[in-house]
Scaffold this motif. Structure first.
Motif, PDB file in Angstrom:
ATOM      1  N   SER A   9       0.850  -1.182   0.000  1.00  0.00           N
ATOM      2  CA  SER A   9       0.000   0.000   0.000  1.00  0.00           C
ATOM      3  C   SER A   9       0.887   1.233   0.000  1.00  0.00           C
ATOM      4  N   LYS A  10       0.334   2.333  -0.421  1.00  0.00           N
ATOM      5  CA  LYS A  10       1.150   3.547  -0.481  1.00  0.00           C
ATOM      6  C   LYS A  10       0.288   4.796  -0.318  1.00  0.00           C
ATOM      7  N   TYR A  11       0.754   5.699   0.529  1.00  0.00           N
ATOM      8  CA  TYR A  11       0.163   7.033   0.621  1.00  0.00           C
ATOM      9  C   TYR A  11       0.948   7.934  -0.323  1.00  0.00           C
ATOM     10  N   VAL A  12       0.269   8.788  -1.037  1.00  0.00           N
ATOM     11  CA  VAL A  12       0.990   9.702  -1.931  1.00  0.00           C
ATOM     12  C   VAL A  12       0.694  11.146  -1.556  1.00  0.00           C
ATOM     13  N   ASN A  13       1.665  12.007  -1.809  1.00  0.00           N
ATOM     14  CA  ASN A  13       1.521  13.418  -1.431  1.00  0.00           C
ATOM     15  C   ASN A  13       1.240  14.342  -2.597  1.00  0.00           C
ATOM     16  N   ALA A  14       1.303  13.786  -3.805  1.00  0.00           N
ATOM     17  CA  ALA A  14       1.040  14.626  -4.983  1.00  0.00           C
ATOM     18  C   ALA A  14       0.101  13.861  -5.919  1.00  0.00           C
ATOM     19  N   PHE A  15      -0.800  14.593  -6.528  1.00  0.00           N
ATOM     20  CA  PHE A  15      -1.770  13.947  -7.411  1.00  0.00           C
ATOM     21  C   PHE A  15      -1.063  13.318  -8.609  1.00  0.00           C
ATOM     22  N   SER A  16      -0.038  14.018  -9.106  1.00  0.00           N
ATOM     23  CA  SER A  16       0.687  13.488 -10.272  1.00  0.00           C
ATOM     24  C   SER A  16       1.342  12.143  -9.928  1.00  0.00           C
ATOM     25  N   GLU A  17       1.768  12.007  -8.679  1.00  0.00           N
ATOM     26  CA  GLU A  17       2.387  10.750  -8.243  1.00  0.00           C
ATOM     27  C   GLU A  17       1.345   9.618  -8.238  1.00  0.00           C
ATOM     28  N   LEU A  18       0.149   9.953  -7.749  1.00  0.00           N
ATOM     29  CA  LEU A  18      -0.926   8.952  -7.723  1.00  0.00           C
ATOM     30  C   LEU A  18      -1.264   8.507  -9.146  1.00  0.00           C
ATOM     31  N   LEU A  19      -1.383   9.503 -10.047  1.00  0.00           N
ATOM     32  CA  LEU A  19      -1.719   9.173 -11.437  1.00  0.00           C
ATOM     33  C   LEU A  19      -0.634   8.325 -12.087  1.00  0.00           C
ATOM     34  N   LEU A  20       0.610   8.696 -11.833  1.00  0.00           N
ATOM     35  CA  LEU A  20       1.733   7.964 -12.420  1.00  0.00           C
ATOM     36  C   LEU A  20       1.785   6.529 -11.894  1.00  0.00           C
ATOM     37  N   ASP A  21       1.635   6.378 -10.581  1.00  0.00           N
ATOM     38  CA  ASP A  21       1.659   5.037  -9.981  1.00  0.00           C
ATOM     39  C   ASP A  21       0.531   4.163 -10.540  1.00  0.00           C
ATOM     40  N   PRO A 152     -10.807   1.380 -15.315  1.00  0.00           N
ATOM     41  CA  PRO A 152      -9.511   1.441 -14.620  1.00  0.00           C
ATOM     42  C   PRO A 152      -9.395   2.640 -13.673  1.00  0.00           C
ATOM     43  N   ALA A 153      -8.786   2.391 -12.522  1.00  0.00           N
ATOM     44  CA  ALA A 153      -8.683   3.415 -11.471  1.00  0.00           C
ATOM     45  C   ALA A 153      -7.951   4.674 -11.952  1.00  0.00           C
ATOM     46  N   ASN A 154      -6.874   4.499 -12.730  1.00  0.00           N
ATOM     47  CA  ASN A 154      -6.105   5.682 -13.156  1.00  0.00           C
ATOM     48  C   ASN A 154      -6.966   6.627 -13.990  1.00  0.00           C
ATOM     49  N   GLU A 155      -7.833   6.053 -14.841  1.00  0.00           N
ATOM     50  CA  GLU A 155      -8.710   6.887 -15.664  1.00  0.00           C
ATOM     51  C   GLU A 155      -9.765   7.595 -14.812  1.00  0.00           C
ATOM     52  N   VAL A 156     -10.256   6.901 -13.786  1.00  0.00           N
ATOM     53  CA  VAL A 156     -11.257   7.510 -12.904  1.00  0.00           C
ATOM     54  C   VAL A 156     -10.678   8.785 -12.286  1.00  0.00           C
ATOM     55  N   PHE A 157      -9.492   8.672 -11.681  1.00  0.00           N
ATOM     56  CA  PHE A 157      -8.897   9.836 -11.010  1.00  0.00           C
ATOM     57  C   PHE A 157      -8.582  10.961 -12.005  1.00  0.00           C
ATOM     58  N   LYS A 158      -8.018  10.566 -13.131  1.00  0.00           N
ATOM     59  CA  LYS A 158      -7.609  11.568 -14.117  1.00  0.00           C
ATOM     60  C   LYS A 158      -8.822  12.367 -14.616  1.00  0.00           C
ATOM     61  N   GLN A 159      -9.857  11.645 -15.012  1.00  0.00           N
ATOM     62  CA  GLN A 159     -10.994  12.343 -15.637  1.00  0.00           C
ATOM     63  C   GLN A 159     -11.889  13.057 -14.622  1.00  0.00           C
ATOM     64  N   VAL A 160     -12.018  12.484 -13.433  1.00  0.00           N
ATOM     65  CA  VAL A 160     -12.813  13.166 -12.403  1.00  0.00           C
ATOM     66  C   VAL A 160     -12.123  14.474 -12.015  1.00  0.00           C
ATOM     67  N   ALA A 161     -10.799  14.426 -11.875  1.00  0.00           N
ATOM     68  CA  ALA A 161     -10.052  15.646 -11.512  1.00  0.00           C
ATOM     69  C   ALA A 161     -10.176  16.700 -12.609  1.00  0.00           C
ATOM     70  N   GLU A 162     -10.121  16.262 -13.870  1.00  0.00           N
ATOM     71  CA  GLU A 162     -10.264  17.214 -14.989  1.00  0.00           C
ATOM     72  C   GLU A 162     -11.628  17.899 -14.945  1.00  0.00           C
ATOM     73  N   LYS A 163     -12.668  17.087 -14.749  1.00  0.00           N
ATOM     74  CA  LYS A 163     -14.031  17.643 -14.676  1.00  0.00           C
ATOM     75  C   LYS A 163     -14.166  18.592 -13.497  1.00  0.00           C
ATOM     76  N   ALA A 164     -13.563  18.213 -12.375  1.00  0.00           N
ATOM     77  CA  ALA A 164     -13.643  19.045 -11.167  1.00  0.00           C
ATOM     78  C   ALA A 164     -12.949  20.386 -11.414  1.00  0.00           C
ATOM     79  N   ARG A 165     -11.826  20.343 -12.104  1.00  0.00           N
ATOM     80  CA  ARG A 165     -11.098  21.591 -12.419  1.00  0.00           C
ATOM     81  C   ARG A 165     -11.934  22.495 -13.317  1.00  0.00           C
TER      82      ARG A 165
END
Lengths: 359, 110
Positions: A9-21, A152-165
């Protein structure tokens, strides 16, 4: 700890890190559609009877010894998918016991050999029904039924964040986490805090935000919760949430369509209602029923609303206004009325054009 | 004649209010709802007036020539004597809103 370990498991401090992982994780993900009777479970103990040593067995599977030992500490099983052996990850158990209809709390308590036999018998019963095997970081992390929809989880985070922005001007990442069962991220919207707290009549020091939780393995769902964050960083849920299981025709697009329903008071209602005036509806009765169903507001109420709906030249605006009138027209308790109002408020974000067909 | 802020704060307009809408959009939408109701209840055909005004709201840009045309159309309906006092009064309310929006726009106070 290696990524393939069950308890990685991993905690991340940056959104880009989460997306990359999660992007890397997706690259190391295989989803195989296979007939149920082409999957065979075997305990590691049984496999060792044949291969004698852990080294020989790990060489046969093509996996390092550490991951084999990790599996032997948890599920203690291997699953052969069309003859190719894979280690069975701990997170897969949720989907194996739940999604292919093997029930009973006692199952988990059985010895690995008995468990393998029982599952194999069930898989044989299922015959050529398709099963989606999800392999992540060299282990099976889920076995889904044919109803499973891949999101896929990476797409969920990426696209939800884009919409939120797009909607909230900017996002501030608070924290993120992932393991083999789920992943989550918390985002805040400081730029619109004042306007939003004003719309909801809340103190200005609260910052709106969302928590996105998703699992593309065992639990198979997406949940997005609106929240208010106090200056001390405490999250408190704000009204409705978006929840979608990864099944049937559900897709990420559907999740994104639901997002405007979070912090629904933060919108240009005049613009949305004016746009509905330009949408002609061919099948008003059907659209009304479908809308009520989609909003969870009781299809049975369609009859009453149809009585006051115009008979000719109906627009999406007419239908939306009929829906808005529903809570006041029902003889229900105040708490039920408030609940219904919350559901009905989402009518403004329905895609009426999509609902307008006679099916 | 009421001003745009006065109209926007009227109780009947409140249900159309939202944080991201400009005052003129909210007030115009309330007027369009009135026109829509008149048509829905079988009094008078108004869709030809509502449609272009609705587009102004969607585009987020007030178009004076569209509002002027809408004002003229409403006056024509008012001049037809067979619609009765109720319709006349409702259309007068709509005209009041349209003028308030026009005035606020001219003065730069949307």
């Amino acid at each position: 700890m290696k990524k393939g370990y069950d308890f990685y498991s991993k905690y991340v401090n940056a959104f880009s890190e989460l997306l990359l992982d999660l992007q890397e994780r997706e690259v190391d993900t295989k989803r195989i559609d296979v007939c149920a009777n082409k999957i065979r479970f075997v305990s590691i103990a049984k496999a060792l009877e044949k291969y004698k040593t852990v080294e020989a067995l790990s060489a046969k599977i093509g996996i390092d010894i550490e991951l084999l030992s990790d599996t032997n500490d948890h599920t203690k099983m291997i699953a052969c998918v069309e003859g190719v052996p894979y280690l069975l990850g701990r997170s897969s158990w949720i989907s194996i016991s739940g999604r292919i209809d093997i029930y009973g709390g006692g199952l988990a308590a059985l010895e690995p050999d008995d468990k393998a036999q029982l599952i194999n018998a069930r898989l044989a019963q299922l015959g050529d029904n398709l099963i989606k095997v999800v392999i992540v970081n060299q282990k099976i992390r889920a076995m889904m039924s044919r109803k499973y929809a891949t999101i896929p989880a990476n797409e969920v985070f990426k696209q939800v964040a884009e919409k939120a922005r797009e909607r909230f001007a900017s996002t501030k990442f608070v924290t993120g986490f992932y393991n083999h069962e789920f992943a989550f991220a918390q985002l805040m919207f400081p730029e619109v805090a004042q306007k939003l707290s004003e719309a909801y009549g809340l103190p200005e020091e609260l910052t709106p935000g969302i928590t996105v939780i998703t699992s593309d393995t065992g639990h198979a769902g997406v949940k997005i919760v609106g929240s208010w964050v106090s200056p001390k960083g405490r999250f408190q849920q704000a009204g409705t949430e978006v929840y979608l299981r990864h099944e049937n025709s559900n897709s990420l697009e559907k999740v994104l369509e639901e997002l405007p329903n979070l912090f629904i008071k933060y919108q240009n209602m005049a613009l949305k209602l004016a746009a509905l005036m330009g949408i002609e509806i061919k099948f008003p009765a059907t659209v009304l029923k479908k809308a009520l169903k989609e909003l969870g507001a009781g299809e049975r109420n369609a009859k009453m609303l149809l009585e006051t709906l115009p008979t000719n030249d109906v627009t999406a605006y007419d239908i939306c206004m009929e829906l808005f009138s529903l809570p006041a027209r029902l003889d229900i308790a105040e708490t039920s009325r408030l609940e219904l109002e919350e559901k009905i408020a989402k009518a403004i974000n329905l895609d009426f054009t999509k609902l307008d067909n006679d099916k | 004649m009421k001003t745009l802020p006065e109209l926007k704060n009227a109780p009947s307009v409140k249900r159309f209010d939202s944080v991201l809408a400009e005052d003129w959009q909210t007030v115009l939408l309330k007027s369009l709802d009135t026109l829509n109701r008149l048509e829905k209840d079988g009094y008078v055909f108004t869709r030809h007036i509502s449609r272009p005004v609705a587009k102004c709201i969607v585009d987020g840009a007030l178009n004076n020539s569209i509002i002027n045309a809408a004002i003229n159309d409403i006056r024509e309906i008012q001049e037809e004597k067979d619609h009765g006092q109720f319709v006349f009064n409702k259309l007068s309310e709509v005209l009041e809103s349209f003028f308030a929006v026009k005035t606020a726009n001219r003065e730069g106070g949307k």
